[in-house]
Write a protein that holds these residues in place. Structure first.
Motif, PDB file in Angstrom:
ATOM      1  N   THR A 197       0.876  -1.166   0.000  1.00 40.17           N
ATOM      2  CA  THR A 197       0.000   0.000   0.000  1.00 40.17           C
ATOM      3  C   THR A 197       0.919   1.223   0.000  1.00 40.17           C
ATOM      4  O   THR A 197       2.078   1.124   0.438  1.00 40.17           O
ATOM      5  CB  THR A 197      -0.908   0.042   1.247  1.00 40.17           C
ATOM      6  OG1 THR A 197      -0.095   0.221   2.399  1.00 40.17           O
ATOM      7  CG2 THR A 197      -1.770  -1.211   1.353  1.00 40.17           C
ATOM      8  N   PRO A 198       0.429   2.368  -0.449  1.00 39.84           N
ATOM      9  CA  PRO A 198       1.296   3.558  -0.419  1.00 39.84           C
ATOM     10  C   PRO A 198       1.805   3.890   0.990  1.00 39.84           C
ATOM     11  O   PRO A 198       2.979   4.217   1.160  1.00 39.84           O
ATOM     12  CB  PRO A 198       0.402   4.670  -0.973  1.00 39.84           C
ATOM     13  CG  PRO A 198      -0.578   3.959  -1.854  1.00 39.84           C
ATOM     14  CD  PRO A 198      -0.832   2.645  -1.159  1.00 39.84           C
ATOM     15  N   VAL A 199       0.958   3.775   1.985  1.00 38.96           N
ATOM     16  CA  VAL A 199       1.378   4.075   3.361  1.00 38.96           C
ATOM     17  C   VAL A 199       2.457   3.096   3.816  1.00 38.96           C
ATOM     18  O   VAL A 199       3.472   3.497   4.391  1.00 38.96           O
ATOM     19  CB  VAL A 199       0.168   4.049   4.333  1.00 38.96           C
ATOM     20  CG1 VAL A 199       0.620   4.079   5.783  1.00 38.96           C
ATOM     21  CG2 VAL A 199      -0.767   5.204   4.040  1.00 38.96           C
ATOM     22  N   ALA A 200       2.256   1.815   3.557  1.00 37.18           N
ATOM     23  CA  ALA A 200       3.254   0.809   3.965  1.00 37.18           C
ATOM     24  C   ALA A 200       4.577   1.044   3.242  1.00 37.18           C
ATOM     25  O   ALA A 200       5.644   0.857   3.830  1.00 37.18           O
ATOM     26  CB  ALA A 200       2.726  -0.596   3.679  1.00 37.18           C
ATOM     27  N   TYR A 201       4.525   1.450   1.997  1.00 40.15           N
ATOM     28  CA  TYR A 201       5.737   1.718   1.221  1.00 40.15           C
ATOM     29  C   TYR A 201       6.512   2.881   1.841  1.00 40.15           C
ATOM     30  O   TYR A 201       7.725   2.792   2.053  1.00 40.15           O
ATOM     31  CB  TYR A 201       5.349   2.034  -0.229  1.00 40.15           C
ATOM     32  CG  TYR A 201       6.509   2.116  -1.181  1.00 40.15           C
ATOM     33  CD1 TYR A 201       6.996   0.977  -1.806  1.00 40.15           C
ATOM     34  CD2 TYR A 201       7.107   3.334  -1.483  1.00 40.15           C
ATOM     35  CE1 TYR A 201       8.042   1.039  -2.700  1.00 40.15           C
ATOM     36  CE2 TYR A 201       8.165   3.405  -2.376  1.00 40.15           C
ATOM     37  CZ  TYR A 201       8.629   2.255  -2.980  1.00 40.15           C
ATOM     38  OH  TYR A 201       9.674   2.324  -3.867  1.00 40.15           O
ATOM     39  N   VAL A 202       5.815   3.970   2.153  1.00 36.97           N
ATOM     40  CA  VAL A 202       6.456   5.135   2.767  1.00 36.97           C
ATOM     41  C   VAL A 202       7.029   4.749   4.130  1.00 36.97           C
ATOM     42  O   VAL A 202       8.171   5.093   4.456  1.00 36.97           O
ATOM     43  CB  VAL A 202       5.473   6.314   2.895  1.00 36.97           C
ATOM     44  CG1 VAL A 202       6.067   7.433   3.741  1.00 36.97           C
ATOM     45  CG2 VAL A 202       5.087   6.838   1.517  1.00 36.97           C
ATOM     46  N   GLN A 203       6.268   4.010   4.923  1.00 36.69           N
ATOM     47  CA  GLN A 203       6.760   3.608   6.237  1.00 36.69           C
ATOM     48  C   GLN A 203       8.003   2.734   6.115  1.00 36.69           C
ATOM     49  O   GLN A 203       8.963   2.917   6.864  1.00 36.69           O
ATOM     50  CB  GLN A 203       5.665   2.870   7.014  1.00 36.69           C
ATOM     51  CG  GLN A 203       4.573   3.789   7.488  1.00 36.69           C
ATOM     52  CD  GLN A 203       3.448   3.064   8.194  1.00 36.69           C
ATOM     53  OE1 GLN A 203       3.277   1.854   8.061  1.00 36.69           O
ATOM     54  NE2 GLN A 203       2.652   3.808   8.943  1.00 36.69           N
ATOM     55  N   ALA A 204       8.004   1.826   5.162  1.00 35.73           N
ATOM     56  CA  ALA A 204       9.171   0.961   4.971  1.00 35.73           C
ATOM     57  C   ALA A 204      10.398   1.781   4.570  1.00 35.73           C
ATOM     58  O   ALA A 204      11.503   1.550   5.082  1.00 35.73           O
ATOM     59  CB  ALA A 204       8.872  -0.109   3.922  1.00 35.73           C
ATOM     60  N   LEU A 205      10.215   2.753   3.675  1.00 33.72           N
ATOM     61  CA  LEU A 205      11.340   3.620   3.287  1.00 33.72           C
ATOM     62  C   LEU A 205      11.866   4.386   4.497  1.00 33.72           C
ATOM     63  O   LEU A 205      13.081   4.484   4.708  1.00 33.72           O
ATOM     64  CB  LEU A 205      10.915   4.617   2.215  1.00 33.72           C
ATOM     65  CG  LEU A 205      10.735   4.106   0.803  1.00 33.72           C
ATOM     66  CD1 LEU A 205      10.220   5.231  -0.095  1.00 33.72           C
ATOM     67  CD2 LEU A 205      12.033   3.555   0.244  1.00 33.72           C
ATOM     68  N   ARG A 206      10.954   4.937   5.269  1.00 35.33           N
ATOM     69  CA  ARG A 206      11.351   5.715   6.445  1.00 35.33           C
ATOM     70  C   ARG A 206      12.096   4.851   7.462  1.00 35.33           C
ATOM     71  O   ARG A 206      13.111   5.276   8.020  1.00 35.33           O
ATOM     72  CB  ARG A 206      10.119   6.344   7.097  1.00 35.33           C
ATOM     73  CG  ARG A 206       9.545   7.500   6.297  1.00 35.33           C
ATOM     74  CD  ARG A 206       8.272   8.010   6.920  1.00 35.33           C
ATOM     75  NE  ARG A 206       7.855   9.281   6.331  1.00 35.33           N
ATOM     76  CZ  ARG A 206       6.772   9.952   6.719  1.00 35.33           C
ATOM     77  NH1 ARG A 206       6.006   9.474   7.691  1.00 35.33           N
ATOM     78  NH2 ARG A 206       6.470  11.096   6.143  1.00 35.33           N
ATOM     79  N   ILE A 207      11.603   3.657   7.714  1.00 33.60           N
ATOM     80  CA  ILE A 207      12.251   2.774   8.690  1.00 33.60           C
ATOM     81  C   ILE A 207      13.634   2.358   8.192  1.00 33.60           C
ATOM     82  O   ILE A 207      14.599   2.333   8.959  1.00 33.60           O
ATOM     83  CB  ILE A 207      11.367   1.552   8.997  1.00 33.60           C
ATOM     84  CG1 ILE A 207      10.069   1.982   9.690  1.00 33.60           C
ATOM     85  CG2 ILE A 207      12.130   0.510   9.813  1.00 33.60           C
ATOM     86  CD1 ILE A 207      10.237   2.705  11.020  1.00 33.60           C
ATOM     87  N   GLU A 208      13.759   2.068   6.908  1.00 31.46           N
ATOM     88  CA  GLU A 208      15.066   1.696   6.357  1.00 31.46           C
ATOM     89  C   GLU A 208      16.061   2.849   6.485  1.00 31.46           C
ATOM     90  O   GLU A 208      17.223   2.642   6.829  1.00 31.46           O
ATOM     91  CB  GLU A 208      14.953   1.238   4.904  1.00 31.46           C
ATOM     92  CG  GLU A 208      14.294  -0.114   4.753  1.00 31.46           C
ATOM     93  CD  GLU A 208      14.977  -1.229   5.538  1.00 31.46           C
ATOM     94  OE1 GLU A 208      16.222  -1.333   5.484  1.00 31.46           O
ATOM     95  OE2 GLU A 208      14.273  -1.987   6.217  1.00 31.46           O
ATOM     96  N   GLU A 209      15.608   4.058   6.228  1.00 34.12           N
ATOM     97  CA  GLU A 209      16.487   5.222   6.379  1.00 34.12           C
ATOM     98  C   GLU A 209      16.862   5.403   7.849  1.00 34.12           C
ATOM     99  O   GLU A 209      18.011   5.695   8.174  1.00 34.12           O
ATOM    100  CB  GLU A 209      15.818   6.478   5.837  1.00 34.12           C
ATOM    101  CG  GLU A 209      16.696   7.705   5.908  1.00 34.12           C
ATOM    102  CD  GLU A 209      17.980   7.615   5.088  1.00 34.12           C
ATOM    103  OE1 GLU A 209      18.941   8.338   5.424  1.00 34.12           O
ATOM    104  OE2 GLU A 209      18.038   6.837   4.110  1.00 34.12           O
TER     105      GLU A 209
END
Length: 118
Positions: A54-66
């Protein structure tokens, strides 16, 4: 983050490219919807179909990886890292990080500081 699947949706690819550099922006999903020119429901459906997220999950995953990279690389306070990756609420960030990584940000830093645990 598991590698998103390859796809041929140019609109979604453009949004992925944008979010890679702007994951810390406020309301990133709304901004991607706006950039796509699609109705919100269509955007979300196409995004999930193309990426598997989902778009939200994608953004959250990017943020957590960073955040993981920042925790491994430096001594910046966890609240500051939360803000740097786009979370105004450090408590929410810690909860989301723990759900994603299985450990708190502090535990993650202790375990992986300096790249020793990867």
């Amino acid at each position: 983050m598991t590698r998103p699947r390859q796809h041929d949706d140019a609109v979604i690819s453009a949004c992925q490219a944008w979010i890679a550099g702007h994951y810390d922006a406020p309301n990133p999903v709304a901004r991607m919807v706006q950039r796509s020119g699609l109705p919100e429901r269509s955007f979300k459906r196409r995004f999930r179909s193309a990426t598997g997220y989902t778009p939200v999950a994608y953004v959250q995953a990017l943020r957590i990886e960073e955040a993981k990279q920042m925790l491994e690389a430096g001594e910046e306070r966890i609240d500051a890292i939360a803000a740097a990756v786009g979370y105004e609420d450090p408590t929410f960030f810690r909860r989301l990080f723990r759900r994603s990584a299985g450990v708190t940000p502090a535990q993650y830093r202790q375990r992986y500081k300096g790249g020793g645990g990867n």
